[in-house]
Write a protein that holds these residues in place. Structure first.
Motif, PDB file in Angstrom:
ATOM      1  N   THR A  21     -23.491  50.978 -50.160  1.00  0.00           N
ATOM      2  CA  THR A  21     -22.087  51.240 -49.846  1.00  0.00           C
ATOM      3  C   THR A  21     -21.369  49.932 -49.577  1.00  0.00           C
ATOM      4  OG1 THR A  21     -20.569  52.474 -48.396  1.00  0.00           O
ATOM      5  CG2 THR A  21     -22.532  51.541 -47.379  1.00  0.00           C
ATOM      6  N   SER A  22     -20.096  49.877 -49.946  1.00  0.00           N
ATOM      7  CA  SER A  22     -19.239  48.741 -49.621  1.00  0.00           C
ATOM      8  C   SER A  22     -18.404  49.124 -48.408  1.00  0.00           C
ATOM      9  CB  SER A  22     -18.338  48.390 -50.798  1.00  0.00           C
ATOM     10  OG  SER A  22     -17.411  47.389 -50.439  1.00  0.00           O
ATOM     11  N   ILE A  23     -18.616  48.434 -47.294  1.00  0.00           N
ATOM     12  CA  ILE A  23     -17.944  48.768 -46.039  1.00  0.00           C
ATOM     13  C   ILE A  23     -16.641  47.986 -45.917  1.00  0.00           C
ATOM     14  CG2 ILE A  23     -18.112  48.744 -43.518  1.00  0.00           C
ATOM     15  CD1 ILE A  23     -21.172  48.855 -43.878  1.00  0.00           C
ATOM     16  N   ARG A  24     -15.554  48.708 -45.680  1.00  0.00           N
ATOM     17  CA  ARG A  24     -14.255  48.093 -45.388  1.00  0.00           C
ATOM     18  C   ARG A  24     -13.637  48.658 -44.115  1.00  0.00           C
ATOM     19  NH1 ARG A  24     -12.446  44.822 -49.462  1.00  0.00           N
ATOM     20  NH2 ARG A  24     -13.489  45.046 -51.473  1.00  0.00           N
ATOM     21  N   GLY A  25     -14.071  49.836 -43.698  1.00  0.00           N
ATOM     22  CA  GLY A  25     -13.578  50.428 -42.469  1.00  0.00           C
ATOM     23  C   GLY A  25     -14.499  50.101 -41.306  1.00  0.00           C
ATOM     24  N   LYS A  40     -18.709  55.690 -51.526  1.00  0.00           N
ATOM     25  CA  LYS A  40     -19.678  56.762 -51.737  1.00  0.00           C
ATOM     26  C   LYS A  40     -19.758  57.707 -50.541  1.00  0.00           C
ATOM     27  CE  LYS A  40     -22.390  53.969 -54.934  1.00  0.00           C
ATOM     28  NZ  LYS A  40     -23.714  53.409 -55.278  1.00  0.00           N
ATOM     29  N   GLY A  41     -18.612  57.877 -49.858  1.00  0.00           N
ATOM     30  CA  GLY A  41     -18.534  58.831 -48.765  1.00  0.00           C
ATOM     31  C   GLY A  41     -19.403  58.500 -47.573  1.00  0.00           C
ATOM     32  N   THR A  42     -19.661  57.214 -47.347  1.00  0.00           N
ATOM     33  CA  THR A  42     -20.641  56.789 -46.347  1.00  0.00           C
ATOM     34  C   THR A  42     -20.003  56.446 -45.009  1.00  0.00           C
ATOM     35  OG1 THR A  42     -22.059  55.919 -48.105  1.00  0.00           O
ATOM     36  CG2 THR A  42     -22.484  55.150 -45.866  1.00  0.00           C
ATOM     37  N   LYS A  59     -20.922  65.394 -46.988  1.00  0.00           N
ATOM     38  CA  LYS A  59     -21.093  66.370 -48.058  1.00  0.00           C
ATOM     39  C   LYS A  59     -19.737  66.784 -48.635  1.00  0.00           C
ATOM     40  CE  LYS A  59     -23.416  70.717 -49.153  1.00  0.00           C
ATOM     41  NZ  LYS A  59     -24.229  71.844 -48.635  1.00  0.00           N
ATOM     42  N   GLY A  60     -19.644  66.725 -49.951  1.00  0.00           N
ATOM     43  CA  GLY A  60     -18.414  67.064 -50.635  1.00  0.00           C
ATOM     44  C   GLY A  60     -17.497  65.879 -50.866  1.00  0.00           C
ATOM     45  N   PHE A  61     -17.827  64.740 -50.256  1.00  0.00           N
ATOM     46  CA  PHE A  61     -16.979  63.547 -50.374  1.00  0.00           C
ATOM     47  C   PHE A  61     -17.797  62.346 -50.868  1.00  0.00           C
ATOM     48  CE2 PHE A  61     -15.009  66.356 -47.340  1.00  0.00           C
ATOM     49  CZ  PHE A  61     -13.671  66.305 -47.683  1.00  0.00           C
ATOM     50  N   GLU A  62     -18.824  62.642 -51.662  1.00  0.00           N
ATOM     51  CA  GLU A  62     -19.721  61.585 -52.124  1.00  0.00           C
ATOM     52  C   GLU A  62     -19.020  60.541 -52.999  1.00  0.00           C
ATOM     53  OE1 GLU A  62     -22.095  65.245 -51.190  1.00  0.00           O
ATOM     54  OE2 GLU A  62     -20.274  64.826 -52.350  1.00  0.00           O
ATOM     55  N   LYS A  63     -17.901  60.908 -53.605  1.00  0.00           N
ATOM     56  CA  LYS A  63     -17.163  59.969 -54.449  1.00  0.00           C
ATOM     57  C   LYS A  63     -15.989  59.308 -53.720  1.00  0.00           C
ATOM     58  CE  LYS A  63     -18.312  62.291 -58.797  1.00  0.00           C
ATOM     59  NZ  LYS A  63     -17.778  62.929 -60.028  1.00  0.00           N
ATOM     60  N   SER A  64     -15.783  59.655 -52.463  1.00  0.00           N
ATOM     61  CA  SER A  64     -14.661  59.102 -51.702  1.00  0.00           C
ATOM     62  C   SER A  64     -14.967  57.697 -51.213  1.00  0.00           C
ATOM     63  CB  SER A  64     -14.337  60.004 -50.506  1.00  0.00           C
ATOM     64  OG  SER A  64     -13.837  61.252 -50.924  1.00  0.00           O
ATOM     65  N   ASP A  65     -13.920  56.882 -51.158  1.00  0.00           N
ATOM     66  CA  ASP A  65     -14.024  55.512 -50.651  1.00  0.00           C
ATOM     67  C   ASP A  65     -13.250  55.448 -49.343  1.00  0.00           C
ATOM     68  OD1 ASP A  65     -14.347  52.821 -50.291  1.00  0.00           O
ATOM     69  OD2 ASP A  65     -13.445  52.222 -52.196  1.00  0.00           O
ATOM     70  N   PHE A  66     -13.967  55.502 -48.238  1.00  0.00           N
ATOM     71  CA  PHE A  66     -13.331  55.532 -46.920  1.00  0.00           C
ATOM     72  C   PHE A  66     -13.034  54.099 -46.480  1.00  0.00           C
ATOM     73  CE2 PHE A  66     -15.857  59.597 -46.702  1.00  0.00           C
ATOM     74  CZ  PHE A  66     -14.766  60.440 -46.796  1.00  0.00           C
ATOM     75  N   ARG A  67     -11.798  53.659 -46.746  1.00  0.00           N
ATOM     76  CA  ARG A  67     -11.420  52.259 -46.551  1.00  0.00           C
ATOM     77  C   ARG A  67     -11.042  51.920 -45.113  1.00  0.00           C
ATOM     78  NH1 ARG A  67      -9.982  49.206 -51.244  1.00  0.00           N
ATOM     79  NH2 ARG A  67     -11.259  50.006 -52.952  1.00  0.00           N
ATOM     80  N   ASP A  68     -10.838  52.928 -44.261  1.00  0.00           N
ATOM     81  CA  ASP A  68     -10.506  52.615 -42.871  1.00  0.00           C
ATOM     82  C   ASP A  68     -10.970  53.747 -41.973  1.00  0.00           C
ATOM     83  OD1 ASP A  68      -9.635  51.130 -40.754  1.00  0.00           O
ATOM     84  OD2 ASP A  68      -7.497  51.402 -41.110  1.00  0.00           O
ATOM     85  N   SER A  81      -9.396  58.141 -46.937  1.00  0.00           N
ATOM     86  CA  SER A  81      -9.983  57.885 -48.239  1.00  0.00           C
ATOM     87  C   SER A  81      -8.924  57.324 -49.171  1.00  0.00           C
ATOM     88  CB  SER A  81     -10.552  59.179 -48.821  1.00  0.00           C
ATOM     89  OG  SER A  81     -10.989  58.987 -50.150  1.00  0.00           O
ATOM     90  N   SER A  82      -9.180  56.120 -49.697  1.00  0.00           N
ATOM     91  CA  SER A  82      -8.274  55.528 -50.676  1.00  0.00           C
ATOM     92  C   SER A  82      -8.577  56.093 -52.054  1.00  0.00           C
ATOM     93  CB  SER A  82      -8.428  54.007 -50.681  1.00  0.00           C
ATOM     94  OG  SER A  82      -8.084  53.471 -49.424  1.00  0.00           O
ATOM     95  N   GLY A  83      -7.641  55.959 -52.956  1.00  0.00           N
ATOM     96  CA  GLY A  83      -7.824  56.516 -54.288  1.00  0.00           C
ATOM     97  C   GLY A  83      -7.426  57.976 -54.320  1.00  0.00           C
TER      98      GLY A  83
END
Length: 324
Positions: A21-25, A40-42, A59-68, A81-83
């Motif tokens: 995962t790429s962490i930004r938040g 990856k919803g992490t 679960k259900g947000f595996e493609k989400s990028d949680f930027r903050d 979630s960005s995007g």
């Protein structure tokens, strides 16, 4: 095994790495509790100052990028979630369950950053829609979100960067820094929504350049950024806005950070920390002179809201702690 780097009395210790995962938040509640959010919803939660982490993929947000992420305890946190789709989720049970508090499937919605004036009153910043920055507001701790009154006007091809969650800062004032076609700082009283703007002499003109982060403390605001497509470029990376009682008027650092920086954080006294893919830098004189203390790539650095713990995080799940 811990990797320890000691330079000029600062120690950066890698606590965690190797997660996909790429962490930004990043939100550091106190000297024990910290949360991270990433691709990856992490989500990660530590209750022992960062030494150990509980990880989950929502679960259900595996493609989400949680930027903050904004956390208030080891139980309560809000993530964006960005995007597309754009989501705001909240947990009150330490991440066992997450509830959707806001969602938009329209691809025009891109959420960049979130900050709170207090536990109840917060804002989420998004890229412009119809020449106005998206600005969402909550007055109930993230349970409900509504468009803020009189959001700031955007210039053509101007936007904010979802790089570290710190292009937006909120206390008694809402502060936004931007990039792209123009690099600006936009400010308004939290209650007034009367915006003032100032052009920043940071590199701009393309989608990879501009102001990425702002922090304030001591006697001034510090803004950092640059060009993430050329992260070794060292000019036009930092700018200073002296506040009341400042003892100098020069807005450009004598020695700036060594390359692109995606985040800056106020630490104490006149000390600020900044980080990015080009490495980590520190200033102890309010931003006039910066010293590079680490070559490793990070996306975000944050200090505890209540305490002294300072954590950095970045790609491949890398998490580190700064000690003086």
């Amino acid at each position: 095994m811990l990797l320890v780097i000691c330079l000029k009395a600062q120690t950066i210790t890698t606590l965690q790495q190797g997660k996909p995962t790429s962490i930004r938040g990043l939100s550091v509640v106190d000297d024990k509790v910290a949360w991270v959010s990433g691709s990856k919803g992490t989500i990660g939660l530590s209750t022992d100052g960062g030494s150990n982490w509980i990880w989950q993929q929502i679960k259900g947000f595996e493609k989400s990028d949680f930027r903050d992420i904004e956390a208030f305890s080891d139980k309560e946190a809000v993530i964006i979630s960005s995007g597309s789709p754009a989501y705001i989720l909240k947990t009150i049970d330490g991440g066992t369950s997450w509830n959707i508090k806001y969602q938009k499937t329209d691809t025009a919605y891109f959420l960049d950053a979130m900050d709170f004036a207090d536990k109840l009153h917060g804002f989420v910043l998004g890229d412009p829609i119809n020449n106005k920055f998206l600005l969402l507001e909550t007055i109930d701790g993230g349970e409900t979100w509504k468009p803020a009154v009189n959001p700031p006007t955007a210039l053509k091809d101007e936007a904010a960067f979802a790089a570290s969650g710190t292009c937006l800062r909120v206390d008694k004032t809402i502060t936004i820094v931007t990039g792209g076609s123009n690099s600006r700082i936009l400010t308004s009283p939290v209650g007034g929504k009367a915006w003032t703007t100032k052009e920043l002499p940071l590199t701009n003109g393309t989608g990879s350049r501009g102001a990425f982060s702002v922090a304030y403390g001591g006697y001034q605001k510090v803004i950092v950024g640059g060009n993430y497509a050329n992260d070794k470029q060292t000019d036009s990376v930092a700018y200073l806005l002296p506040q009341k009682n400042a003892n100098y008027k020069n807005n450009i650092p004598v020695v700036g950070p060594a390359g692109y920086q995606s985040c800056v954080e106020y630490i104490k006294d006149n000390t600020f920390l900044s980080t990015g893919t080009s490495g980590t830098n520190i200033t102890k004189d309010g931003g006039k002179v910066w010293l590079k203390i680490d070559d490793n790539s990070y996306n975000v650095c944050r200090k505890a809201k209540n305490g002294s713990l300072v954590i950095l995080a970045g790609d491949r799940g890398k998490i580190a702690v700064l000690k003086f």
